[in-house]
Design a protein around this motif. Structure first.
Motif, short mmCIF file in Angstrom:
data_model
loop_
_atom_site.label_atom_id
_atom_site.label_comp_id
_atom_site.label_asym_id
_atom_site.label_seq_id
_atom_site.Cartn_x
_atom_site.Cartn_y
_atom_site.Cartn_z
N TRP A 195 0.83 -1.20 0.00
CA TRP A 195 0.00 0.00 0.00
C TRP A 195 0.87 1.26 0.00
N ASP A 196 0.29 2.39 -0.36
CA ASP A 196 0.92 3.67 -0.07
C ASP A 196 0.54 4.07 1.35
N ASP A 198 -1.10 6.61 2.73
CA ASP A 198 -2.48 7.04 3.01
C ASP A 198 -3.42 5.84 3.05
N THR A 199 -3.26 4.93 2.10
CA THR A 199 -4.10 3.72 2.11
C THR A 199 -3.84 2.89 3.35
N ILE A 201 -2.92 3.84 6.30
CA ILE A 201 -3.53 4.45 7.50
C ILE A 201 -5.01 4.11 7.56
N VAL A 202 -5.69 4.22 6.44
CA VAL A 202 -7.11 3.83 6.40
C VAL A 202 -7.25 2.34 6.72
N ASN A 219 3.79 -0.32 3.87
CA ASN A 219 4.12 0.48 2.68
C ASN A 219 5.60 0.29 2.36
N GLY A 226 6.40 8.45 5.16
CA GLY A 226 5.11 7.78 5.12
C GLY A 226 5.00 6.69 6.17
N ARG A 229 4.37 8.22 9.50
CA ARG A 229 2.98 8.67 9.61
C ARG A 229 2.06 7.50 9.94
N ILE A 230 2.30 6.37 9.30
CA ILE A 230 1.47 5.19 9.57
C ILE A 230 1.60 4.76 11.03
#
Length: 366
Positions: A195-196, A198-199, A201-202, A219, A226, A229-230
């Protein structure tokens, strides 16, 4: 006792079905058997499973590294000199599974020479451990069927679910598994960097709703910001695996906030560096689990020995069932999974023997 020969034998053993994950698909066990012999007549074995899409190694690059780079350092050496040999081999970068298999074979020799099983030499935390099964990518029905078979036939109650594709597909699989298996079974997820950020995290938030306990490699590891952030946003622990393949890499990942738990694999760090990684994590209060590289029977025996040797690893289900995807192997006695548990071999070293007829049949260099 001195080492007299070092061999790297490529094997080709079919799988019952392909094993897919976000970063690649394995169709056969193109593994390498490492065999180290001493002047006392002892023979130690290790298994190197190449994963070019993860580490850049192939079966033949492993064979070349063992024969051309590492064998000259090993022949004539004392197999007990693990730290010196590790330092000398460490001057060659990468080639992780080649070095890991050599380390396993050295510990096998040491155990035989001492008349003790490897897990006892490592610390003898346990004689058996709970197991986890790794479910490869597929349709929801196929992935549920895999889990149900492992639960009903082998008593497995912990599952690592491969994800990292389309988010809706992945969540459909997790939902189906939770509905079929119930809340008593542990589920954790592995995206293999698919995943990237943002994906991911969702996904982490949705996975928490299904009581998924961990998320591994969500990711690409080189997306450093990134990944952080996750970790900050995820309600479940983020596990480092492919991004934390060395002792130094683990330290950097944990100190930089890139992971909150670590997957240890004998295939890439042997027993020696795996134990160092576990010790580092234990000192930092970080959980460690034993992962699976679609290991064959020999790698499975080694992973079980590591988990039974170290207290931190013995606490968690160990991924040691995926040798079952192979149609055959070269060991005379396969590992046993029963009532959701795997036992360490009690014979000296790894307690394994190679079937010469099967080795001759499956070796890929003749």
């Amino acid at each position: 006792m001195k080492i007299t020969s070092v061999e790297a034998i490529p094997l080709a053993i079919p799988f019952r079905r392909p094993f897919a994950f976000a970063s690649g698909t394995a169709h056969a066990a193109d593994h390498v058997l490492v065999r180290i012999t001493t002047d006392d007549g002892l023979v130690g074995h290790g298994e190197a499973p190449p994963r070019p899409y993860t580490y850049g190694e192939t079966a033949y690059s492993i064979v070349a590294a063992v024969h051309e780079l590492f064998a000259p350092l090993l022949v004539g050496a004392d197999p007990f000199a693990r730290e010196r040999l590790r330092a000398e081999m460490g001057r060659t970068v990468a080639n992780n599974t080649a070095r890991g298999a050599i380390d396993v074979a050295l510990w096998d020799l040491i155990g035989q020479a001492c008349g003790q099983p490897v897990h006892v030499l490592l610390g003898h935390a346990a004689d058996e451990v709970a197991v986890a099964h790794m479910i490869g990518l597929g349709t929801p029905a196929a992935m549920v069927a895999d889990a149900v078979e492992m639960r009903d036939e082998y008593g497995v109650e912990a599952f690592k679910v491969k994800v990292g594709r389309d988010l809706a597909q992945d969540m459909a699989v997790v939902r189906a598994l939770r509905q079929e298996l119930g809340d008593a079974v542990e589920l954790y997820a592995d995206a293999n960097r698919g995943w990237d950020a943002d994906t991911a995290i969702v996904a982490a938030r949705r996975l928490a709703d299904f009581h998924v306990t961990m998320l591994e490699e969500p990711n690409p590891a080189d997306d450093v910001l990134g990944r952080r952030r996750i970790v900050r946003a995820s309600p479940i622990p983020v596990v480092g695996d492919e991004s934390t393949i060395t002792l130094g890499g683990v330290a950097r990942s944990l100190l930089d906030g890139d992971a909150e738990a670590i997957s240890v694999k004998v295939a890439r760090t042997g027993f020696t560096e795996s134990a160092k990684i576990v010790g580092l994590c234990e000192g930092l209060g970080v959980a460690t689990v034993v992962g699976n590289q679609i290991d064959g029977m020999l790698g499975t025996v080694a992973s079980t020995a590591l988990a039974c040797g170290l207290r931190s690893l013995a606490r968690h289900p160990v991924e040691v069932t995926n040798f079952l995807v192979m149609t055959d192997d070269v060991l005379t006695e396969p590992p046993v999974i029963a009532e959701g548990r795997a036992a360490a071999r009690q014979g000296p070293g790894l307690g394994v023997a190679i079937d010469p007829d099967k080795l001759a049949h499956y070796r890929a260099d003749r």
